[in-house]
Design an enzyme around this catalytic site. Structure first.
Site, PDB file in Angstrom:
ATOM      1  N   ASP A  83     -65.271 -21.938  75.091  1.00 18.22           N
ATOM      2  CA  ASP A  83     -64.583 -22.603  74.169  1.00 18.22           C
ATOM      3  C   ASP A  83     -64.038 -21.557  73.207  1.00 18.22           C
ATOM      4  O   ASP A  83     -64.451 -20.463  73.209  1.00 18.22           O
ATOM      5  CB  ASP A  83     -65.730 -23.290  73.413  1.00 18.22           C
ATOM      6  CG  ASP A  83     -65.036 -24.216  72.047  1.00 18.22           C
ATOM      7  OD1 ASP A  83     -63.936 -24.738  72.335  1.00 18.22           O
ATOM      8  OD2 ASP A  83     -65.897 -24.253  71.261  1.00 18.22           O
ATOM      9  N   THR A 105     -62.871 -22.322  69.056  1.00 22.41           N
ATOM     10  CA  THR A 105     -63.254 -22.795  67.919  1.00 22.41           C
ATOM     11  C   THR A 105     -64.772 -22.678  67.791  1.00 22.41           C
ATOM     12  O   THR A 105     -65.593 -23.521  68.351  1.00 22.41           O
ATOM     13  CB  THR A 105     -62.673 -23.884  67.202  1.00 22.41           C
ATOM     14  OG1 THR A 105     -61.369 -23.894  67.698  1.00 22.41           O
ATOM     15  CG2 THR A 105     -63.116 -24.276  65.986  1.00 22.41           C
TER      16      THR A 105
END
EC number: 7.6.2.1
Length: 1209
Positions: A426, A428
């Site tokens: 991922d 963020t």
């Protein structure tokens, strides 16, 4: 202000939900039918009607076992393993005359092994039990009658109880909100534990119950709730409340879920409707998928292979036994007369040779069982638990700032950490901090903010950054490299003068300290800052210790906007449900003035709207609409006369996006009274709609007023990279690990973060599969959606085919290629007939970035890589949207960051920062892989060596089923004499130190390519076992068969032969272990040499027992073996002879065909570890070309510089 009431608010007129004014349409008509049959008698949980319902209590159990189910369930789990089931059959058969050994000697090791494993289960379940007890014994105020509330344990709650939950407490069950400390019975709820979202949710009770707000008011309160049955849907709820014979519809707006927390509200009263395992959060919890490492799966295959060998040996033995038995008695003549075949049992009857052979087969199955290592599984489990403890206690992976160590939540996958081929990450909160900082802004066509972002620094690398090239922007002009240092020095000086503020990293003397009043357009700047301070849903909270105002916001970037407005002179300090109050810097007087704005409506942000607005009335009575949103939706809503700075603002937004910043556009408009009244009527009507398309209706109404806006400017916030991310990615790339980024962010931001962390670099070819083409936009507007989908899919397929052609040409030139794909294109790329060609393209690229990915797409991409490539995948993320990806990957790593704990709870391993992944994989992963691989190989080696000595003796004894060793020698071989050194190997051994693991990351490829647990290596160890068994058996037989053994001239018997061979086996396998170990600790010395000493002590102690107990071992050591010099000489000869082949092979292999770790060992032993040329030479033996990371970028830059120097032009 507990105990007090907050003043009357008109909450329902502001927000976009219906505030308890639902109607009995749609699903509410189903109440009372199937799936909607629950009836709750509020404030009467012990009444007759309530007791008939017999709903579940609030006691929650997450344990695997209970006292009643532990033994049956645990035994079932243990005997599901083929090896354990086989040993159980052997244990049962040992009670029959077929057994070659006594029952107790066979049953005891099985009991020890099964008991140890069950003991581990007990300890793990006891930990769960303690956690359950902590939750079940929490206390909450419950109405006991007569208006009295008393503290009661959570587990004692009943359906129908009225509870009082106070600020910052968790809800003990699923509740219906009845009233709160607010007049309009609203409350704020944090659902981090449920969905990972840190923003606060607003809830409101029915108007009918909102007046019941004192404890004494509940003395006579009675109501009946009818609602849906327990289910897992967190976001829907259908029910009705009957109060004073009136029916009131219930919606999710009144539902408070267990494990969510009450925030910014002094207290609430609620009625319990779902308890314990009926609550939505527990209905939602799923058993994590069962994950097994590739090594463990291969180990099972080896066990099955050994089973096959065992059966083959038994069949061979039974055939030869049958033939020999049949020939014992022919025509009345006895071949082996000393066996008395004319007077024997069915087991040796020449007339029933076939049946005797079958019985012999069963005997052999038991006798050769020592080929299968009974303690292998339990030893591996012990080792993995101890390895996990080392991971948990590694101070290099401890994040002091948040007081969070690494935590291995499962020990099953330790060795898998050393074989990761692809990381799917991922962005963020994982690569970045998810801690937004206001760093730049564009107002009235001028850019403000001198901060230099991580991405801008990376862009300097991209451009090569010669001193005559611009590197970053400052205000309205390019910033030259000579000025970068000066800007950073000014920023540091500013930070020293003024303490740092979380969320605010803005440095520009033109805007700070009220200097914006001297700018060309102070009126626009004033409106810009006022919009930042008003257009949000943040809630101010006074810190009782410092007196400072803190903000609870729906997202980190919204908090950054409010903080920025405060620091620039517009301090938001109070919110009621109908007003917002600010301290504003007056541009004329330069003084702070207090202003209050009447809040009329909030048009909330959604992913489809991509904007939010507030409608308010200022003190002069003007109606204003303030709006902020994504540039893609805001510029098209500007009025013709509102685009004065549009061109400059767009340019600044592009610059900010290039710098890796998140941008929002700010605009406003004035409304006239008639327009607002008409809008408000429609808006109120839309909010009260109860149907599936309610949100669409609200958006449609909002769309009509969010138009003709006047542009003010744009904001830019930085989601900073976590410390050490570029360095970590570089090391992982040098280790040959491929890294994919799967993010929900837009493509520009993702690309810039890719440059910042060196997944992308200047000059790297990019294959972009994008849905933002003119053709795609035209298809989106087409009425025939199915035809548009077909056309879009064809376009995606064509882009993939074109990408493969570019990849082929780049591979021919050894150029690195990056693949960037957006979410809409990914939808089609993952379809069954496209995904394989898409994967071929993706795995050929140096780095892959998937933008605008949904949680489901993240999981599907992970599954595609895992299943189609067959390589080990690791997914890493920090939010609830990453859970599917973490569970789908071979290893799920959760970042214990700020997005809640759901990712961590679904992960296999939790770490606090992405950078710790470097040590987790390159050090612990490599060590665990090597230790487990060596441990399993050695386990099979020692069992084959032992088992084949038994088989060779069976050949020697005409497959009679006579064991060469004493029963207890057989039984304790795996449990005591040889198992502890293996466990020590699995826990402590290191081929190279952690420093060298990080210095030479390519060492990690030994795990990726499975060098240490290949079939070649396994068969090599097996061959070594057979060779050792051969040397031990034939040396012992040849030396002892006819030779006088004692002083009196006696030759050896079976008991002496067995004891001598067993001594040789114990010495050989333990010394083989000593040769295999590269990192000795005192524990290993104790276990190896202690195991040998323990054998002699056991032989003396066991031989001293009564002959009925010690049988063939009676005084065998003291009276026969120890006094005989030949016993000691033979042991030494066999030991040396057995180890010479391994020693010779190792020496040749180390000298002429060294593995990578052996080369590093050379460096260490020769003292060249700090010699850069020598280390570089070793690194050149690269197992995989490094294509991403700043090292690869530096190499690429060097090559391009050389080409430029060689170019005659």
């Amino acid at each position: 202000m507990a105990g007090g009431r907050r003043k009357k608010q008109h909450f329902s007129r502001i927000h976009a939900f219906s505030c308890g004014k639902a109607s009995f349409k749609g699903e509410h008509s189903l109440i009372g039918g199937p799936g909607f049959s629950r009836v709750v008698y509020c404030n009467d949980p012990y009444g007759f009607e309530a007791s008939l319902r017999n709903y579940a209590g609030n006691y929650v159990r997450s344990t695997k076992y209970t006292l009643a189910t532990f033994f049956p369930k645990s035994l079932f789990e243990q005997f599901r393993r083929a090896a354990n089931f086989y040993f159980l059959i052997c244990a049962i058969l040992s009670f029959t005359p077929l057994s070659p050994y006594t029952p107790i000697s066979n049953v005891l090791p099985l009991v020890v092994v099964i008991g140890a494993t069950m003991g581990k289960e007990v300890i793990e379940d006891w930990r769960r039990k303690k956690q359950d007890n902590e939750i079940n014994n929490r206390k909450v105020l419950v109405h006991q009658g007569d208006g009295v509330f008393e503290h009661t344990k959570w587990m004692d709650l009943k359906v129908g109880d009225i509870v009082k939950v106070e600020k910052d407490e968790f809800f003990p069950a699923d509740l219906i909100l009845l009233s709160s400390s607010y007049e309009e019975a609203i409350c704020y709820v944090e659902t981090t534990n449920l969905d990972g979202e840190t923003n606060l949710k607003l809830k409101q009770a029915l108007e009918a119950t909102s007046t019941v707000h004192e404890e004494s008011s509940f003395q006579d309160f009675k109501a009946v709730i009818r609602c849906e049955d327990p289910n897992a849907n967190l976001y829907s709820f259908v029910g009705s409340l009957e109060l004073r014979e009136e029916q009131h519809p219930l919606s999710p707006q009144q539902l408070l879920l267990r494990d969510s927390k009450l925030r910014n509200t002094d207290y609430i009263y609620g009625a319990v409707i779902f308890t314990g395992h009926d609550t939505k959060v527990i209905q939602n919890s799923t058993e994590p998928p069962s994950k097994r490492s590739k090594i463990e799966r291969r180990m099972d295959k080896i066990v099955y292979f050994l089973f096959a060998v065992l059966v083959v040996l038994s069949i061979i033995g039974s055939i030869f036994f049958g033939i020999a038995t049949r020939e014992d008695l022919q025509n009345g003549r006895m071949t082996r007369w000393y066996l008395r075949p004319d007077d024997t049992t069915i087991y040796y009857d020449p007339n029933g040779a076939a049946f005797a052979a079958i019985l012999q087969f069963l005997t052999a199955l038991m006798l050769y069982s020592y080929l299968i290592p009974i303690s292998l599984y339990v030893s591996i489990e012990i080792v993995k638990v101890l390895q996990s403890i080392f991971i948990n206690q590694d101070l290099h992976m401890y994040y002091e700032e948040a007081d969070k160590p690494a935590r291995a939540r499962t020990s099953n996958l330790n060795e898998e950490l050393g074989q990761v081929d692809t990381i799917l990450s991922d962005k963020t909160g994982t690569l970045t901090c998810n801690s937004m900082e206001f760093i730049k802004c564009s107002v009235a066509g001028r850019s403000y903010g001198h901060g230099i972002t991580e991405v801008e620094r990376a862009m300097a690398w991209r451009k090569g950054s010669p001193l005559n090239e611009p590197m970053a922007s400052r205000g309205d002009r390019e910033l030259w490299p000579q000025e970068v240092t000066e800007v950073e020095r000014q920023a540091e000086q500013f930070k020293e003068e003024k303490p740092s503020v979380k969320g605010f990293n803005f440095v520009d003397e033109r805007m700070m300290n009220g200097n914006w009043r001297n700018e060309p357009r102070p009126d626009v700047i004033q409106k810009f800052l006022r919009l930042l301070a008003i257009c949000h849903t943040a809630i101010p909270e006074v810190d009782e210790e410092t007196g400072k105002i803190l903000y609870e916001a729906e997202s980190p970037d919204e908090a950054a906007f409010v903080v920025a407005a405060r620091e620039l002179g517009f301090e938001f300090y109070e919110r009621t449900q109908t007003s917002i109050s600010l301290y504003e810097l007056d541009p004329v007087s330069g003084e702070k003035v207090q202003r209050s704005y009447k809040l009329l409506n909030i048009l909330e942000f959604s992913s489809s709207r991509k904007r939010m607005s507030v409608i308010l009335r200022n003190e002069e009575g003007k109606l204003l609409l303030l709006c902020k949103g994504a540039d893609s939706v805001m510029f098209e809503r500007l009025a013709k006369n509102g685009q004065e700075f549009a061109q400059e603002t767009k340019e600044h937004i592009d610059e900010y996006a290039d710098a890796g910043l998140r941008t929002l556009v700010l605009a406003y408009r004035e409304l006239d009274e008639e327009e607002y009244v008409e809008f408000n009527e429609k808006f109120t009507e839309a909010k009260n709609v109860v149907s599936a398309d309610r949100e669409e209706v609200i958006e449609e109404v909002a769309e009509k007023i969010e138009k003709d806006l006047i542009l003010l400017g744009a904001t830019a916030v930085e989601d900073k990279l976590q410390n050490g991310v570029p360095e970590c990615i570089d090391k992982l790339a040098q280790a040959g690990i491929k890294i994919w980024v799967l993010t929900g962010d837009k493509m520009e931001t993702a690309i810039n973060i890719g440059f910042a962390c060196s997944l992308l670099r200047q000059g790297m070819k990019q294959i972009v599969i994008n849905s933002e083409t003119p053709e795609a936009k035209a298809w989106d507007k087409a009425e025939d959606k199915s035809a548009a989908a077909v056309a879009f899919k064809a376009s995606v397929l064509q882009q993939i085919v074109d990408g493969k052609q570019l990849l082929s040409s780049s591979n021919a030139n050894s150029e690195a290629v990056a693949l960037i794909v957006d979410g809409k294109s990914l939808t089609y790329a993952l379809e069954d007939d496209v995904k394989e060609i898409f994967l071929e393209l993706a795995i050929g690229c140096a780095s892959v970035i998937c933008c605008r990915s949904s949680p489901k797409q993240k999981a599907l991409v992970t599954r595609l890589v895992k299943t189609k490539t067959g390589s080990t995948t690791l997914a890493i993320g920090d939010g609830a949207n990453d859970v599917g990806m973490l569970q789908e990957a071979d290893i799920g790593v959760g970042i214990s960051g700020v997005e809640g704990m759901q990712a961590v709870m679904s992960s296999d391993i939790a770490i606090a920062q992405f950078r710790f992944l470097e040590r987790l994989l390159l050090v612990h992963g490599h060590w665990c892989y090597r230790r487990i691989s060596s441990m399993i190989c050695y386990f099979f080696y020692k069992n084959i060596a032992f088992g084949f000595t038994i088989f060779f003796y069976e050949i020697y004894a005409s497959f009679s089923g006579q064991a060469v060793y004493n029963d207890w020698f057989l039984s304790l071989y795996n449990v005591f004499f040889t198992s502890l050194p293996v466990i020590a190997l699995g826990v402590f051994d290191q081929d190279v130190s952690s420093r060298f693991c990080l210095k030479f990351p390519l060492l990690y490829q030994e795990g990726v390519q499975n060098v240490l647990f290949s079939w070649r290596r396994i068969l090599g160890w097996s061959f070594n076992g057979v060779l050792s068994a051969t040397i031990i058996f034939f040396f012992c037989i040849q030396a002892m068969e006819h030779q006088a053994f004692r002083k009196g001239g006696e030759v050896v018997g079976l008991e002496i032969l067995g004891a001598t061979m067993y001594t040789c086996v114990v010495w050989v396998v333990n010394c083989q272990m000593a040769l295999s170990i590269t990192y000795f600790t005192y524990i290993q010395h104790i276990f190896i040499w202690g195991g040998i000493i323990f054998w002699y002590l056991f032989l003396m102690a066991y031989g001293a027992m009564d002959p009925d107990i010690s049988t063939t071992a009676y005084q065998v050591f003291v009276e026969a073996c120890a006094p005989a010099g030949m016993y000691w000489l033979l042991t030494l000869l066999v030991l040396i002879s057995s180890l010479v082949p391994y020693f010779a092979y190792s020496a040749i292999q180390m000298r002429f065909f060294p593995l990578y770790h052996q080369m590093i060992q050379w460096i260490r032993s020769d003292g060249h570890s700090d010699d850069p040329e020598y280390c570089h030479m070793v690194r050149q033996r690269s197992l995989r070309h490094t294509t991403v990371g700043y090292t690869a970028r530096f190499v690429a830059k060097s090559k391009s510089s050389k080409k430029g120097a060689q170019d005659p032009r």
